[in-house]
Design a protein around this motif. Structure first.
Motif, PDB file in Angstrom:
ATOM      1  N   PRO A 265      -0.169   9.587   0.609  1.00 26.61           N
ATOM      2  CA  PRO A 265       0.461  10.476   1.594  1.00 26.61           C
ATOM      3  C   PRO A 265       1.309   9.720   2.625  1.00 26.61           C
ATOM      4  O   PRO A 265       2.320  10.228   3.094  1.00 26.61           O
ATOM      5  N   PHE A 266       0.905   8.505   2.941  1.00 28.26           N
ATOM      6  CA  PHE A 266       1.643   7.715   3.923  1.00 28.26           C
ATOM      7  C   PHE A 266       2.890   7.099   3.306  1.00 28.26           C
ATOM      8  O   PHE A 266       3.947   7.065   3.938  1.00 28.26           O
ATOM      9  N   LEU A 267       2.794   6.630   2.075  1.00 29.09           N
ATOM     10  CA  LEU A 267       3.967   6.086   1.392  1.00 29.09           C
ATOM     11  C   LEU A 267       5.049   7.146   1.256  1.00 29.09           C
ATOM     12  O   LEU A 267       6.245   6.836   1.281  1.00 29.09           O
ATOM     13  N   ALA A 268       4.647   8.406   1.118  1.00 30.69           N
ATOM     14  CA  ALA A 268       5.615   9.499   1.011  1.00 30.69           C
ATOM     15  C   ALA A 268       6.249   9.830   2.358  1.00 30.69           C
ATOM     16  O   ALA A 268       7.301  10.470   2.401  1.00 30.69           O
ATOM     17  N   ALA A 269       5.642   9.395   3.461  1.00 31.50           N
ATOM     18  CA  ALA A 269       6.112   9.776   4.795  1.00 31.50           C
ATOM     19  C   ALA A 269       6.858   8.667   5.528  1.00 31.50           C
ATOM     20  O   ALA A 269       7.714   8.950   6.353  1.00 31.50           O
ATOM     21  N   VAL A 270       6.521   7.402   5.274  1.00 25.32           N
ATOM     22  CA  VAL A 270       7.109   6.297   6.040  1.00 25.32           C
ATOM     23  C   VAL A 270       8.340   5.737   5.342  1.00 25.32           C
ATOM     24  O   VAL A 270       8.578   5.991   4.163  1.00 25.32           O
ATOM     25  N   ASP A 271       9.107   4.955   6.093  1.00 26.69           N
ATOM     26  CA  ASP A 271      10.285   4.294   5.523  1.00 26.69           C
ATOM     27  C   ASP A 271       9.935   2.939   4.918  1.00 26.69           C
ATOM     28  O   ASP A 271      10.580   2.501   3.975  1.00 26.69           O
ATOM     29  N   THR A 272       8.933   2.257   5.490  1.00 26.15           N
ATOM     30  CA  THR A 272       8.452   0.987   4.926  1.00 26.15           C
ATOM     31  C   THR A 272       6.933   0.958   5.001  1.00 26.15           C
ATOM     32  O   THR A 272       6.328   1.635   5.829  1.00 26.15           O
ATOM     33  N   TRP A 273       6.327   0.138   4.143  1.00 25.52           N
ATOM     34  CA  TRP A 273       4.866  -0.025   4.108  1.00 25.52           C
ATOM     35  C   TRP A 273       4.568  -1.510   4.041  1.00 25.52           C
ATOM     36  O   TRP A 273       5.140  -2.235   3.223  1.00 25.52           O
ATOM     37  N   THR A 274       3.667  -1.979   4.902  1.00 31.84           N
ATOM     38  CA  THR A 274       3.333  -3.398   4.977  1.00 31.84           C
ATOM     39  C   THR A 274       1.824  -3.576   5.016  1.00 31.84           C
ATOM     40  O   THR A 274       1.128  -2.870   5.742  1.00 31.84           O
ATOM     41  N   ILE A 275       1.327  -4.534   4.237  1.00 27.67           N
ATOM     42  CA  ILE A 275      -0.069  -4.946   4.269  1.00 27.67           C
ATOM     43  C   ILE A 275      -0.183  -6.076   5.289  1.00 27.67           C
ATOM     44  O   ILE A 275       0.644  -6.988   5.309  1.00 27.67           O
ATOM     45  N   VAL A 276      -1.207  -6.036   6.137  1.00 26.29           N
ATOM     46  CA  VAL A 276      -1.424  -7.063   7.159  1.00 26.29           C
ATOM     47  C   VAL A 276      -2.812  -7.640   6.942  1.00 26.29           C
ATOM     48  O   VAL A 276      -3.802  -6.903   6.934  1.00 26.29           O
TER      49      VAL A 276
ATOM     50  N   VAL B 113      -4.253 -11.855   0.149  1.00 26.58           N
ATOM     51  CA  VAL B 113      -3.420 -11.149  -0.829  1.00 26.58           C
ATOM     52  C   VAL B 113      -2.478 -12.142  -1.479  1.00 26.58           C
ATOM     53  O   VAL B 113      -1.834 -12.942  -0.801  1.00 26.58           O
ATOM     54  N   CYS B 114      -2.391 -12.088  -2.802  1.00 22.16           N
ATOM     55  CA  CYS B 114      -1.408 -12.881  -3.541  1.00 22.16           C
ATOM     56  C   CYS B 114      -0.130 -12.060  -3.647  1.00 22.16           C
ATOM     57  O   CYS B 114      -0.193 -10.860  -3.946  1.00 22.16           O
ATOM     58  N   LEU B 115       1.001 -12.685  -3.405  1.00 21.96           N
ATOM     59  CA  LEU B 115       2.271 -11.955  -3.489  1.00 21.96           C
ATOM     60  C   LEU B 115       2.463 -11.268  -4.833  1.00 21.96           C
ATOM     61  O   LEU B 115       3.040 -10.186  -4.903  1.00 21.96           O
ATOM     62  N   SER B 116       1.951 -11.858  -5.893  1.00 21.30           N
ATOM     63  CA  SER B 116       2.099 -11.269  -7.236  1.00 21.30           C
ATOM     64  C   SER B 116       1.335  -9.953  -7.368  1.00 21.30           C
ATOM     65  O   SER B 116       1.591  -9.185  -8.295  1.00 21.30           O
ATOM     66  N   GLU B 117       0.422  -9.668  -6.450  1.00 25.30           N
ATOM     67  CA  GLU B 117      -0.365  -8.429  -6.494  1.00 25.30           C
ATOM     68  C   GLU B 117       0.326  -7.267  -5.793  1.00 25.30           C
ATOM     69  O   GLU B 117      -0.112  -6.132  -5.893  1.00 25.30           O
ATOM     70  N   LEU B 118       1.395  -7.569  -5.065  1.00 25.36           N
ATOM     71  CA  LEU B 118       2.081  -6.544  -4.283  1.00 25.36           C
ATOM     72  C   LEU B 118       3.282  -5.982  -5.030  1.00 25.36           C
ATOM     73  O   LEU B 118       4.018  -6.735  -5.662  1.00 25.36           O
ATOM     74  N   PRO B 119       3.510  -4.675  -4.930  1.00 26.35           N
ATOM     75  CA  PRO B 119       4.787  -4.142  -5.403  1.00 26.35           C
ATOM     76  C   PRO B 119       5.916  -4.785  -4.597  1.00 26.35           C
ATOM     77  O   PRO B 119       5.727  -5.155  -3.436  1.00 26.35           O
ATOM     78  N   ARG B 120       7.088  -4.934  -5.175  1.00 23.33           N
ATOM     79  CA  ARG B 120       8.199  -5.627  -4.525  1.00 23.33           C
ATOM     80  C   ARG B 120       8.631  -4.956  -3.216  1.00 23.33           C
ATOM     81  O   ARG B 120       9.122  -5.620  -2.312  1.00 23.33           O
ATOM     82  N   ASP B 121       8.458  -3.635  -3.102  1.00 26.78           N
ATOM     83  CA  ASP B 121       8.922  -2.945  -1.894  1.00 26.78           C
ATOM     84  C   ASP B 121       7.898  -2.935  -0.759  1.00 26.78           C
ATOM     85  O   ASP B 121       8.204  -2.508   0.349  1.00 26.78           O
ATOM     86  N   VAL B 122       6.689  -3.412  -1.002  1.00 29.01           N
ATOM     87  CA  VAL B 122       5.645  -3.460   0.029  1.00 29.01           C
ATOM     88  C   VAL B 122       5.683  -4.816   0.726  1.00 29.01           C
ATOM     89  O   VAL B 122       5.736  -5.857   0.079  1.00 29.01           O
ATOM     90  N   GLY B 123       5.656  -4.793   2.057  1.00 25.92           N
ATOM     91  CA  GLY B 123       5.697  -6.026   2.829  1.00 25.92           C
ATOM     92  C   GLY B 123       4.319  -6.653   2.976  1.00 25.92           C
ATOM     93  O   GLY B 123       3.291  -6.012   2.750  1.00 25.92           O
ATOM     94  N   LEU B 124       4.316  -7.923   3.379  1.00 23.39           N
ATOM     95  CA  LEU B 124       3.070  -8.637   3.644  1.00 23.39           C
ATOM     96  C   LEU B 124       3.234  -9.452   4.921  1.00 23.39           C
ATOM     97  O   LEU B 124       4.112 -10.315   5.013  1.00 23.39           O
ATOM     98  N   LEU B 125       2.405  -9.148   5.914  1.00 27.52           N
ATOM     99  CA  LEU B 125       2.294  -9.933   7.136  1.00 27.52           C
ATOM    100  C   LEU B 125       0.945 -10.630   7.091  1.00 27.52           C
ATOM    101  O   LEU B 125      -0.075  -9.983   6.848  1.00 27.52           O
ATOM    102  N   GLU B 126       0.937 -11.945   7.301  1.00 24.73           N
ATOM    103  CA  GLU B 126      -0.310 -12.703   7.274  1.00 24.73           C
ATOM    104  C   GLU B 126      -0.556 -13.349   8.628  1.00 24.73           C
ATOM    105  O   GLU B 126       0.377 -13.810   9.288  1.00 24.73           O
TER     106      GLU B 126
END
Length: 181
Positions: free
Chosen positions: A81-92, A98-111
């Motif tokens: 529901p949130f992916l359908a509502a926001v313009d960007t999505w980031t894992i923190v 989190v390994c970058l290879s586990e993330l979809p290309r359009d999802v961000g990662l802040l560490e």
């Protein structure tokens, strides 16, 4: 590192303010609907308030451990529901969860590294920006505003000696390139 500690780091990052007013609305723990119809919670949503920054709505999912992240990966429908509502999505997360290879290309990662947030993967726009936000359900919008108001009230009650002040924090949303370190 706890979710609250990560949320405080994000709060410092999104505390930019000048003569035009605040640059962002910071809304932690946003439910996907108002009332008893809610089924999920975004750890954080941030709305840009200045046209010069794009007026984008960003969603964040905070994971405090590798096992927390792996549990989340088994249930991607929780964030739908949130992916359908926001313009960007980031894992923190703390560094290394989190390994970058586990993330979809359009999802961000802040560490979190050494007590600071580092951009490891840029969050791409999930859809083209439009002048309206027809993809944002009214109930979720109501909860976003409620969460932002609650956060503001909580921040006002902090004692000054406990406050973390970061003068002119870096604006990673204006410079969305991965951290070279």
């Amino acid at each position: 590192m706890t979710e609250s500690e990560i949320r405080l780091l994000l709060s410092a990052r999104f505390s930019r303010y000048n003569g035009n007013g605040p640059a962002y609305v910071f809304a932690p723990r946003v439910r996907d609907d108002a009332g008893f119809d809610a089924t999920g919670t975004a750890d954080l949503m941030v709305m840009e308030l200045w046209p010069s920054t794009g007026l984008r709505l960003h969603g964040f999912d905070i994971k405090t451990s590798r096992s927390d992240w792996l549990r989340e990966r088994k249930h991607p429908e929780k964030s739908a529901p949130f992916l359908a509502a926001v313009d960007t999505w980031t894992i923190v997360t703390p560094e290394g969860c989190v390994c970058l290879s586990e993330l979809p290309r359009d999802v961000g990662l802040l560490e979190v590294r050494n007590g600071r947030l580092h951009l490891s993967q840029e969050a791409l726009l999930l859809r083209p920006l439009s002048a309206t936000m027809e993809h944002l359900p009214r109930g979720m919008f109501a909860r976003l505003l409620c969460s932002a108001a609650t956060w503001a009230r909580e921040r006002e009650s902090y004692e000054p000696e406990n406050a973390v002040v970061t003068p002119n924090p870096p604006n990673f949303l204006l410079d969305l390139k991965p951290d070279p370190s």
